[in-house]
Write a protein that holds these residues in place. Structure first.
Motif, PDB file in Angstrom:
ATOM      1  N   LEU A 134      -8.029  -9.452  56.633  1.00 14.43           N
ATOM      2  CA  LEU A 134      -7.786  -7.714  56.783  1.00 14.43           C
ATOM      3  C   LEU A 134      -8.166  -6.891  56.051  1.00 14.43           C
ATOM      4  O   LEU A 134      -8.663  -6.171  56.068  1.00 14.43           O
ATOM      5  CB  LEU A 134      -6.273  -7.779  57.313  1.00 14.43           C
ATOM      6  N   ILE A 135      -7.503  -7.492  54.474  1.00 15.16           N
ATOM      7  CA  ILE A 135      -7.607  -6.422  53.376  1.00 15.16           C
ATOM      8  C   ILE A 135      -9.012  -6.809  52.982  1.00 15.16           C
ATOM      9  O   ILE A 135      -9.045  -5.514  52.100  1.00 15.16           O
ATOM     10  CB  ILE A 135      -6.165  -6.974  52.462  1.00 15.16           C
ATOM     11  N   GLY A 136      -9.682  -8.079  52.746  1.00  8.32           N
ATOM     12  CA  GLY A 136     -10.721  -7.810  52.719  1.00  8.32           C
ATOM     13  C   GLY A 136     -11.775  -6.626  53.423  1.00  8.32           C
ATOM     14  O   GLY A 136     -12.761  -5.924  52.652  1.00  8.32           O
ATOM     15  N   GLU A 137     -11.130  -6.711  54.438  1.00  5.99           N
ATOM     16  CA  GLU A 137     -11.937  -5.918  55.787  1.00  5.99           C
ATOM     17  C   GLU A 137     -12.350  -4.531  55.319  1.00  5.99           C
ATOM     18  O   GLU A 137     -12.868  -3.717  55.296  1.00  5.99           O
ATOM     19  CB  GLU A 137     -12.020  -6.126  56.977  1.00  5.99           C
ATOM     20  N   ILE A 138     -10.540  -4.084  54.816  1.00  7.21           N
ATOM     21  CA  ILE A 138     -10.266  -2.636  54.244  1.00  7.21           C
ATOM     22  C   ILE A 138     -10.970  -2.317  53.323  1.00  7.21           C
ATOM     23  O   ILE A 138     -11.470  -1.876  52.768  1.00  7.21           O
ATOM     24  CB  ILE A 138      -8.320  -2.519  54.710  1.00  7.21           C
ATOM     25  N   LEU A 139     -10.959  -3.156  51.859  1.00  9.41           N
ATOM     26  CA  LEU A 139     -11.730  -2.957  50.666  1.00  9.41           C
ATOM     27  C   LEU A 139     -13.066  -3.315  51.098  1.00  9.41           C
ATOM     28  O   LEU A 139     -13.348  -1.427  50.122  1.00  9.41           O
ATOM     29  CB  LEU A 139     -10.610  -4.111  49.488  1.00  9.41           C
ATOM     30  N   TYR A 140     -13.587  -3.296  51.536  1.00 11.57           N
ATOM     31  CA  TYR A 140     -15.007  -2.916  51.508  1.00 11.57           C
ATOM     32  C   TYR A 140     -15.164  -2.050  52.225  1.00 11.57           C
ATOM     33  O   TYR A 140     -16.457  -1.601  52.133  1.00 11.57           O
ATOM     34  CB  TYR A 140     -15.386  -4.326  53.099  1.00 11.57           C
ATOM     35  N   GLN A 141     -14.581  -1.633  53.394  1.00 14.71           N
ATOM     36  CA  GLN A 141     -14.885  -0.022  54.398  1.00 14.71           C
ATOM     37  C   GLN A 141     -14.110   1.334  53.466  1.00 14.71           C
ATOM     38  O   GLN A 141     -15.795   1.189  52.794  1.00 14.71           O
ATOM     39  CB  GLN A 141     -14.006  -0.008  54.909  1.00 14.71           C
TER      40      GLN A 141
END
Length: 78
Positions: free
Chosen positions: A65-72
């Protein structure tokens, strides 16, 4: 512009894959649907404070989840 819109939709698709819709995500997290919309299109990092609850209510890990958020966030804010 199209590439930015495509990038924004990746977090939207991720949320939809976890919850089925932004509204269902909002309901599960106890927030307004507009909050979820702002996470997708304006301030993805604010979603991190809900990482524990998201990991408990959806089929994901906090790390993913945090990976997706930081990518966004990188796509939106450079």
């Amino acid at each position: 512009m199209n590439s930015r819109k495509k990038m924004q939709n990746e977090l939207k698709q991720y949320i939809n894959s976890l919850y089925g819709s932004q509204q269902k995500c909002a309901n599960a997290l106890g927030v307004d649907r507009r909050t979820v919309h702002r996470w997708i299109y304006e301030e993805p990092k604010r979603m991190i404070r809900y990482a524990d609850k998201i990991a408990k209510t959806a089929d994901t890990t906090k790390l993913q989840l945090i990976g997706e958020i930081l990518y966004q966030d990188e796509q939106l804010n450079g």
